[in-house]
Design an enzyme around this catalytic site. Sequence first.
Site, mmCIF file in Angstrom:
data_model
loop_
_atom_site.group_PDB
_atom_site.id
_atom_site.type_symbol
_atom_site.label_atom_id
_atom_site.label_comp_id
_atom_site.label_asym_id
_atom_site.label_seq_id
_atom_site.Cartn_x
_atom_site.Cartn_y
_atom_site.Cartn_z
ATOM 1 C CB SER A 72 -0.918 0.012 0.843
ATOM 2 O OG SER A 72 -2.390 -0.657 0.885
ATOM 3 C CE LYS A 94 -5.055 1.638 -0.935
ATOM 4 N NZ LYS A 94 -4.154 0.776 -0.213
ATOM 5 C CB SER A 120 -4.060 1.880 3.981
ATOM 6 O OG SER A 120 -3.231 0.753 2.805
#
Length: 443
Positions: free
Chosen positions: A65, A68, A129
């Site tokens: 993640s 992101k 997230s």
Amino acid sequence: MKQSIKKGVFASFIIMLLTSFVVQPTFVQAAETVDINAESAILVDANSGKILYEKNADEALPPASMTKMMTEYLVWEAIEKGTITWDDTTQISDVLYKVSANTSFSGIGLRQNIDYTVRDLYNAMAINSDNATTMALAELIAGTEGEFVKMMNAKAEEMGLPAAKFVNSTGLDNKSLGEHYPEGTNPDDTNLLSAKSAALLGYHLVTDYPESLDISSIPEIEFDEQMIRNWNWMLPHQATFLKPYVYEGVDGLKTGFTEKAGYCFTGTAERNGNRLISVVMKTASEEERFKETAKLLDYGFTHFESKELFKAGYQVKDQATLPVIKGKSDEVEIALKDSFTAPIKKGEEDKYTLQFEIDQAKLNNEGELEAPVKKGEKVGTATLIYDGDADNGYIIEKGNNKIDVVTTKAVEKKNWFMIMLGSIGDFFRGLVTSIVDMIKGLF
């Protein structure tokens, strides 16, 4: 005498006993060197881009993640360009509804037929997230996630991210998305970033959009009638079991975990105006990624300081002037335009020198400036030279190790008559020299 000895022994015993009950801090002060338990890691001074520590920092690994951060950057950029606004709304498609409902993706359970604002979707992505909200933002900006992936890779190239490859907006493995992987990407592929590229991405995010830290620093927030929490344990959470991991000054950036990636974290902290960016990739556990990050940050804040090494106007010996032709003065002084400040290891000030590099395009074939010369005219750059044990360089191509070298005063051009007299004088001087040389040759 014996009584005094007994008292001393007793006092020592009491001190040892009390010491044994003192709760030791989770993170100890950094040593002169630091050993990080991660596949790769890096520590960067955010003000200059100077790399303070690295371990396998060029190795491309799945970032989970931490991906992101690029999606976040493109959202901020779209807001800045007016492509979208924080108040724009969108609804959740059937595909995103399934992704959000998948507990293995840590989904927060988005509802359909509800208008979600860009701000709410961004909060869920940056703080919790969440993957479905990330995909929703990608679709809102680019039409499809596949088109958004193209934007991600184009921006990575523009930023100069080494060893970077994006195949989706979230950091999940494409295979885990089943038939919902982005069009135009390989169904068995995954995103890749090196620690260096993750740090550089974080550097661009906090430098270009510092307001992003206002969101990444939120420990928990209400979203869609529920409380969602930040996976960054180094923020001041209220949960008791998280308190040992809290680190003063931390306000971002992004955690990540998949089976392939392991536990990773791009962190940032600011103390006394100094901001550091750290990355650890493929650590063994959720706890370890924060412990190793703390070790990196301790090392940076303890052993490095931002120091003014050379003041504005500084001149390098033997490079203090440049010759001038056709001017009222035969030379002009040159010096640093601005002061030279850099993060250095404490006590190493004497290991730095400057080297002036003159722009040859400014000079004629004889290495002279041609008048008129303006005061403050840039004639080159000064490069910071380090004569120490190791220099890891800068995360950005040029870094902040160069400062402009400029002229300290103006030199007016001679009038045409004086230039003509000078040319005549040069002619006769040359003629006399030639005759003398010829006569010498006869003997």
